[in-house]
Scaffold this motif. Sequence first.
Motif, PDB file in Angstrom:
ATOM      1  N   ASP A   1      -2.413   9.581  -2.361  1.00 49.32           N
ATOM      2  CA  ASP A   1      -2.490   8.128  -2.208  1.00 49.32           C
ATOM      3  C   ASP A   1      -3.502   7.545  -3.203  1.00 49.32           C
ATOM      4  N   HIS A   2      -3.825   8.305  -4.206  1.00 48.20           N
ATOM      5  CA  HIS A   2      -4.771   7.892  -5.229  1.00 48.20           C
ATOM      6  C   HIS A   2      -3.967   7.360  -6.410  1.00 48.20           C
ATOM      7  N   SER A   3      -4.268   6.124  -6.831  1.00 49.20           N
ATOM      8  CA  SER A   3      -3.425   5.480  -7.846  1.00 49.20           C
ATOM      9  C   SER A   3      -3.322   6.294  -9.127  1.00 49.20           C
ATOM     10  N   ALA A   4      -4.364   7.024  -9.472  1.00 50.85           N
ATOM     11  CA  ALA A   4      -4.316   7.806 -10.710  1.00 50.85           C
ATOM     12  C   ALA A   4      -3.352   8.984 -10.609  1.00 50.85           C
TER      13      ALA A   4
ATOM     14  N   SER B   1       0.862  -1.184   0.000  1.00 46.86           N
ATOM     15  CA  SER B   1       0.000   0.000   0.000  1.00 46.86           C
ATOM     16  C   SER B   1       0.898   1.233   0.000  1.00 46.86           C
ATOM     17  N   GLY B   2       0.302   2.412   0.066  1.00 47.71           N
ATOM     18  CA  GLY B   2       1.070   3.638  -0.076  1.00 47.71           C
ATOM     19  C   GLY B   2       1.900   3.982   1.140  1.00 47.71           C
ATOM     20  N   ASP B   3       2.871   4.848   0.924  1.00 47.05           N
ATOM     21  CA  ASP B   3       3.642   5.414   2.016  1.00 47.05           C
ATOM     22  C   ASP B   3       3.761   6.920   1.784  1.00 47.05           C
ATOM     23  N   TYR B   4       4.448   7.589   2.669  1.00 50.25           N
ATOM     24  CA  TYR B   4       4.576   9.036   2.519  1.00 50.25           C
ATOM     25  C   TYR B   4       5.447   9.376   1.321  1.00 50.25           C
ATOM     26  N   ASN B   5       5.036  10.409   0.574  1.00 47.26           N
ATOM     27  CA  ASN B   5       5.799  10.803  -0.598  1.00 47.26           C
ATOM     28  C   ASN B   5       5.665  12.295  -0.815  1.00 47.26           C
ATOM     29  N   GLY B   6       6.577  12.823  -1.564  1.00 45.43           N
ATOM     30  CA  GLY B   6       6.631  14.265  -1.753  1.00 45.43           C
ATOM     31  C   GLY B   6       5.462  14.845  -2.510  1.00 45.43           C
ATOM     32  N   ARG B   7       4.773  14.007  -3.303  1.00 43.76           N
ATOM     33  CA  ARG B   7       3.663  14.531  -4.094  1.00 43.76           C
ATOM     34  C   ARG B   7       2.332  14.425  -3.363  1.00 43.76           C
TER      35      ARG B   7
ATOM     36  N   ASP C   1      -3.405   3.417  -3.254  1.00 41.18           N
ATOM     37  CA  ASP C   1      -2.068   2.921  -3.600  1.00 41.18           C
ATOM     38  C   ASP C   1      -1.916   1.430  -3.340  1.00 41.18           C
ATOM     39  N   VAL C   2      -3.001   0.690  -3.448  1.00 46.64           N
ATOM     40  CA  VAL C   2      -2.931  -0.757  -3.358  1.00 46.64           C
ATOM     41  C   VAL C   2      -2.245  -1.282  -4.614  1.00 46.64           C
ATOM     42  N   THR C   3      -1.233  -2.107  -4.457  1.00 47.64           N
ATOM     43  CA  THR C   3      -0.520  -2.669  -5.601  1.00 47.64           C
ATOM     44  C   THR C   3      -0.223  -4.140  -5.356  1.00 47.64           C
ATOM     45  N   THR C   4      -0.501  -4.967  -6.342  1.00 47.80           N
ATOM     46  CA  THR C   4      -0.101  -6.370  -6.286  1.00 47.80           C
ATOM     47  C   THR C   4       0.814  -6.669  -7.463  1.00 47.80           C
TER      48      THR C   4
END
Length: 375
Positions: free
Chosen positions: A241-244, A232-238, A365-368
């Motif tokens: 947490d939306h995949s798009a 799943s997502g983590d903290y990022n500069g942008r 930000d779910v990713t498999t």
Amino acid sequence: MVVGVGLHPFGRFPDKDLSALAIEAVLPALKDAGVKWKDIAIAYFGHVYYHGMSMGETTLSKLGLTGVPIVNVENACSSGSTAFWQAYWGITTGLYDTALAFGAEKVPRGPVTVTAEDSPERYIGGDHMMAGYALRSKRYMEETGAPATALAQVSVKARQNAAMNPYAHRKDTYTVEEVLNSRMIADPLTLYQCCPTSEGGAAAVLCARENLADYGIDESRAVSIAAAVLTSGDYNGRGADHSAFSPYRTEPAALQAYEMSSLGPEDVDLVQVHDAATIGELQQIESLHLFPFGEAWRGTVEGRTALTGDVPVNTDGGLLAMGHPFGASGIRMIHETVTQLRGEAGPRQVANARVGVAQCSGAGDVTTVHILMRG
């Protein structure tokens, strides 16, 4: 190991309910595996939209009440692939010998939303998937020099593959010019650069390698699961947490999968990725390190992602042409990968395919990332 797969065609089926779409994928998967419903120790059902409580139980009750655990899984566009991930780990940890992962969906027509009805995101433009992908497209084109024709070529290739796939929602083919001249959805993305919302079902039967003989399963058609990763997502500069809106979030999952499998990008013979829009395919295959960052568009134009290229991508047409019934899409990728590794893909068969990757992502930000191997 994946020992059976089944797929209900993707498209629009107003006369069928969710359970019908699902069961018509489950039955072929059981038949393909050569097992009966009573042989399944646990089942996981991926779906997103509400059609009543405990839909997995409602669906599988048609096959008989066996008392096995049935788990309903909602994980956005990765619901189906998350169900598959859970099935894998249920077997790998030794809790179960067999498992069924299946998914189905009847996605409403129109723009997809992922937030609550009273969310401010719906009013400020933050909850429009294609708007997010459009922003990604603009930035990618600016930073890499990719022309609009390169993004359109992703759709052209997807439709060409789908034209050879009887399960695909959209089988008609288009030229680059026709893609670019289709109705504008969110600049620069036109209609044919956005996946259709769809209905459909997909299923996979898994079994522990050491138990194949116990169920009379043909080991020669079983496909190994070399890696199964969910992040799943983590903290990022942008800050999204939306995949798009979050390009390259697949990279951490991909690196974990390569480590788990002791394989690398150079070993991959074909890949299925989450291409809800054309930019999605380009950035996902870069995140998987199949192309250097900013270079996937060049590989696409050069034909490297086509069936006869060195990195065939979305060999069944992907979301762009197969359509996107959320709960089914991730397992549909498994279905195509297994079909290819078995050498059973007919006119769209990739030559000498041994290793395949299936990547699926979703809101939050779910990713498999799953890596499958022949034998």
